[in-house]
Design a protein around this motif. Structure first.
Motif, PDB file in Angstrom:
ATOM      1  N   ASP A   3       0.832  -1.206   0.000  1.00  0.00           N
ATOM      2  CA  ASP A   3       0.000   0.000   0.000  1.00  0.00           C
ATOM      3  C   ASP A   3       0.872   1.264   0.000  1.00  0.00           C
ATOM      4  O   ASP A   3       0.573   2.240  -0.690  1.00  0.00           O
ATOM      5  CB  ASP A   3      -0.911  -0.034   1.224  1.00  0.00           C
ATOM      6  N   PHE A   4       1.956   1.190   0.763  1.00  0.00           N
ATOM      7  CA  PHE A   4       2.871   2.332   0.858  1.00  0.00           C
ATOM      8  C   PHE A   4       3.539   2.601  -0.501  1.00  0.00           C
ATOM      9  O   PHE A   4       3.614   3.759  -0.946  1.00  0.00           O
ATOM     10  CB  PHE A   4       3.935   2.030   1.931  1.00  0.00           C
ATOM     11  N   THR A   7       1.039   4.179  -2.787  1.00  0.00           N
ATOM     12  CA  THR A   7       0.877   5.608  -2.464  1.00  0.00           C
ATOM     13  C   THR A   7       2.051   6.420  -3.009  1.00  0.00           C
ATOM     14  O   THR A   7       1.866   7.502  -3.575  1.00  0.00           O
ATOM     15  CB  THR A   7       0.774   5.797  -0.930  1.00  0.00           C
ATOM     16  N   PHE A   8       3.240   5.867  -2.848  1.00  0.00           N
ATOM     17  CA  PHE A   8       4.449   6.545  -3.325  1.00  0.00           C
ATOM     18  C   PHE A   8       4.401   6.721  -4.847  1.00  0.00           C
ATOM     19  O   PHE A   8       4.674   7.815  -5.366  1.00  0.00           O
ATOM     20  CB  PHE A   8       5.684   5.716  -2.909  1.00  0.00           C
ATOM     21  N   THR A  10       1.730   6.704  -6.719  1.00  0.00           N
ATOM     22  CA  THR A  10       0.646   7.660  -7.034  1.00  0.00           C
ATOM     23  C   THR A  10       1.163   9.092  -6.897  1.00  0.00           C
ATOM     24  O   THR A  10       0.894   9.938  -7.766  1.00  0.00           O
ATOM     25  CB  THR A  10      -0.552   7.442  -6.073  1.00  0.00           C
ATOM     26  N   GLY A  11       1.887   9.338  -5.818  1.00  0.00           N
ATOM     27  CA  GLY A  11       2.462  10.674  -5.588  1.00  0.00           C
ATOM     28  C   GLY A  11       3.396  11.075  -6.704  1.00  0.00           C
ATOM     29  O   GLY A  11       3.356  12.202  -7.210  1.00  0.00           O
TER      30      GLY A  11
END
Lengths: 148, 214
Positions: A3-4, A7-8, A10-11
């Motif tokens: 998940d992390f 997110t990374f 996506t950023g």
């Protein structure tokens, strides 16, 4: 961890695409300002025609009318289902009489719902007594009536 | 690449690590912010569901084109009533400023920009020379602090700034909601009218055969 990383990534993608996002949002804002003024003019025109834009649209009224028509029959069936429960009367206790040859027996139901059997002659009393040995309550009642 | 890293001094390596950490932190923060914005937009888009559910349930729209037409009209109307208060306030502010300009016989808005610039803070960022470019290497020092004035012009400038910032953000949120609802309309127009074979009852064929026999 998965998940992390998601997110990374996506950023990272958003940072790369940020100029396009800003341009898109800017164009959307310009369109929104234009749209606001168009709707404002429309609002004024509708106001002078005697309509209000805050009121539900014609299609909404039609939808609510159809929904009411759909829900109405189901309410009626609910009422008819509920009605019998309010008018149910207590049924008297059912007595099954087995007739015996050569005897006349009259039967009835007592004030507390208990069965009463009246015999016309001794033979009938004896028959009833012998047939109801297993039910002492019934035998006593028959005896009382015979004494009378 | 390895040769370049060997040639770097200890100070350069420290700056390089700090720079990478800052970049990673910024990327992660942007990632979480994107998640938050996506969640908010999904919530804003759900407004369309409330507006359209009865219309779809009563079969008043029968294809994606009709659905989009009705939903878009509702979306625009919703946006209009959402954006009406901030736009009215902003228009009111423009009228007040215009009247003030007329009464005080001012021909431009220079006085507003002057007071706003006086209100700003001037910072000096220390930089280091790294890989041929100057990079910020420490916390900044304040060169000039904010200066506030209390006369009619300055108050007009401060109030205008606050009103413009607040209602512009409000309007931008309305625009964001408009986009979110538009996205929801496009998705719902496909999903609502999509035919799914798996959703059919398993004994449908048997039922049809029985009906034909009877």
């Amino acid at each position: 961890m998965k998940d992390f990383i998601k997110t990374f990534l996506t950023g990272l993608l958003v940072i790369i695409l940020s100029p396009f996002i800003v341009v898109f949002f800017g164009l959307a804002t310009v369109f929104a300002v234009f749209l606001f003024f168009v709707m404002f003019i429309k609002h004024i025109i509708l106001f002078f025609k005697g309509h209000n834009m805050k009121e539900p649209m014609g299609i909404d009224e039609e939808a609510s009318r159809r929904l009411k028509a759909l829900t109405a029959p189901s309410n009626e069936t609910q009422v008819t289902k509920e009605a019998p429960t309010t008018v149910v009367q207590p049924q008297p206790q059912q007595v099954i009489i087995q007739s015996m040859p050569g005897t006349v027996i009259s039967t009835g139901v007592g004030p507390n719902g208990q069965p009463i059997i009246i015999a016309n002659n001794q033979q009938a009393f004896q028959n009833v007594e012998t047939n109801n040995e297993t039910n002492p309550y019934l035998s006593d009642k028959v005896e009382d009536k015979n004494h009378d | 690449m390895i040769n370049i890293l060997i040639k770097l001094s200890e100070n350069d390596k420290r700056i390089l690590i700090a720079l990478i950490l800052v970049i990673l932190l910024v990327v992660i923060i942007v990632g979480y912010l994107t998640k938050l914005i996506r969640y908010i937009m999904r919530k804003q888009g759900r407004v369309i569901d409330n507006m359209m559910v009865d219309i779809v349930r009563t079969n008043l729209v029968s294809n994606p084109k009709e659905f989009k037409k009705v939903a878009r009209e509702k979306n625009f109307r919703h946006f209009y009533f959402q954006a009406l208060p901030p736009m009215c306030v902003l228009l009111l502010l423009v009228i007040i400023l215009g009247l003030y300009q007329i009464f005080t016989e001012k021909t431009n808005l220079d006085y507003i920009f002057y007071y706003l610039s006086e209100m700003s803070i001037e910072l000096e960022w220390p930089t280091s020379y790294f890989f041929g470019i100057n990079i910020i290497s420490d916390w900044p020092t304040i060169v000039n602090g904010p200066t506030f004035y209390f006369n009619f012009d300055s108050i007009i400038a401060y109030v205008s700034l606050l009103v413009i910032i607040y209602f512009t953000i409000h309007f931008l949120i309305c625009v964001q909601a408009l986009i979110a609802r538009e996205i929801r309309i496009s998705k719902a127009a496909v999903s609502v009218f999509q035919k799914d074979l798996d959703a059919l009852p398993k004994n449908l064929n048997q039922n049809l055969t029985d009906t034909n026999h009877n």
